[in-house]
Design an enzyme around this catalytic site. Structure first.
Site, PDB file in Angstrom:
ATOM      1  N   PHE A 176     -40.726  70.811 -20.019  1.00  0.00           N
ATOM      2  CA  PHE A 176     -40.132  72.396 -20.307  1.00  0.00           C
ATOM      3  C   PHE A 176     -39.171  72.909 -19.062  1.00  0.00           C
ATOM      4  CE2 PHE A 176     -44.169  74.174 -20.808  1.00  0.00           C
ATOM      5  CZ  PHE A 176     -44.359  74.924 -18.895  1.00  0.00           C
TER       6      PHE A 176
ATOM      7  N   ARG B 254     -50.153  91.498 -17.674  1.00  0.00           N
ATOM      8  CA  ARG B 254     -50.546  90.297 -18.312  1.00  0.00           C
ATOM      9  C   ARG B 254     -50.384  91.640 -19.965  1.00  0.00           C
ATOM     10  NH1 ARG B 254     -49.056  84.659 -16.874  1.00  0.00           N
ATOM     11  NH2 ARG B 254     -50.240  84.688 -19.166  1.00  0.00           N
TER      12      ARG B 254
ATOM     13  N   THR C 241     -46.902  84.810 -23.891  1.00  0.00           N
ATOM     14  CA  THR C 241     -45.700  84.083 -23.433  1.00  0.00           C
ATOM     15  C   THR C 241     -44.138  84.366 -24.639  1.00  0.00           C
ATOM     16  OG1 THR C 241     -47.617  82.850 -22.108  1.00  0.00           O
ATOM     17  CG2 THR C 241     -45.430  81.810 -22.822  1.00  0.00           C
TER      18      THR C 241
ATOM     19  N   ARG D 297     -42.429  91.714 -23.278  1.00  0.00           N
ATOM     20  CA  ARG D 297     -42.316  90.596 -23.485  1.00  0.00           C
ATOM     21  C   ARG D 297     -42.009  90.425 -25.170  1.00  0.00           C
ATOM     22  NH1 ARG D 297     -46.025  86.429 -20.344  1.00  0.00           N
ATOM     23  NH2 ARG D 297     -44.593  85.905 -19.192  1.00  0.00           N
TER      24      ARG D 297
ATOM     25  N   HIS E 173     -41.950  87.931 -15.842  1.00  0.00           N
ATOM     26  CA  HIS E 173     -43.775  87.136 -15.433  1.00  0.00           C
ATOM     27  C   HIS E 173     -44.544  87.550 -14.750  1.00  0.00           C
ATOM     28  CE1 HIS E 173     -45.683  83.876 -12.864  1.00  0.00           C
ATOM     29  NE2 HIS E 173     -45.661  84.773 -11.924  1.00  0.00           N
TER      30      HIS E 173
ATOM     31  N   ASN F  57     -38.370  85.242 -22.382  1.00  0.00           N
ATOM     32  CA  ASN F  57     -39.023  86.024 -21.998  1.00  0.00           C
ATOM     33  C   ASN F  57     -39.231  86.973 -21.445  1.00  0.00           C
ATOM     34  OD1 ASN F  57     -39.934  83.981 -19.880  1.00  0.00           O
ATOM     35  ND2 ASN F  57     -42.111  84.177 -21.173  1.00  0.00           N
TER      36      ASN F  57
ATOM     37  N   LYS G  72     -36.826  88.782 -15.143  1.00  0.00           N
ATOM     38  CA  LYS G  72     -36.471  87.832 -15.072  1.00  0.00           C
ATOM     39  C   LYS G  72     -34.542  88.145 -14.990  1.00  0.00           C
ATOM     40  CE  LYS G  72     -40.272  84.631 -16.540  1.00  0.00           C
ATOM     41  NZ  LYS G  72     -41.137  83.606 -17.813  1.00  0.00           N
TER      42      LYS G  72
END
Ligand code: DAT
Ligand code: MG
Length: 139
Positions: free
Chosen positions: A59, A87, A93, A104, A117, A114, A11
């Site tokens: 959000f 994951r 998250t 993260r 993805h 965070n 990100k």
């Protein structure tokens, strides 16, 4: 275990902080293969299509502002149990709840910012990979 494909994003926060190399190294160390990779700048329209399940949530405006604020790195990952493996590498998250050592936890700063993805199911992985990659870009 089945060979799966999953979709990953580094990100804008992590790209801007120059953590891309460490995140890619962690993917390679995990045994997952990067079979597609490109750098892009998401537009609001592309972001809405990608996060369609979140567009109506409170959000979403914050999520869109963040995801379009700078370049991202888009990847398709392949390997045994790739969806869960990626994951697990990312962690929860909210970085505050993510396991020590997870990406993260290491590179995220808040639930909104965070760092990474990852697809959450075979259905979302198939949609997300095809949203950003043509089959000729996966090798
Ligand atoms: P994940 O990215 O772990 O699959 P998600 O699909 O529930 O989580 O949400 C997508 C992204 O939206 C998430 O990575 C960060 C942002 N987000 C989720 N919940 C949020 C919240 N309560 N406040 C701000 N951003 C949020
Ligand atoms: Mg999700």
């Amino acid at each position: 275990m089945a060979i799966e494909r999953t979709f990953a994003i580094i990100k804008p926060d992590a790209v801007a902080s120059r953590f891309s190399g460490q995140i890619i190294q962690a993917i390679e160390d995990s045994g997952l293969q990067i079979i597609g990779l490109k750098r892009a700048r998401l537009t609001p329209g592309i972001c809405k299509g990608f996060y369609h399940e979140h567009v109506s949530k409170g959000f979403y405006a914050e999520l869109e502002a963040f995801m379009t604020e700078g370049p991202v790195i888009l990847m398709c990952l392949s390997g045994d149990d790739a969806i869960k493996k990626w994951r697990d590498l990312m962690g929860a998250t909210n970085p505050a709840n993510a396991q020590n050592g997870s990406l993260r936890k290491k590179f995220g700063t808040s639930i909104g910012r965070n760092a990474t993805h990852g697809s959450d199911s075979p259905t979302s992985a198939a949609f997300e990979v095809s949203y950003f990659f043509d089959s000729s870009e996966l090798n």
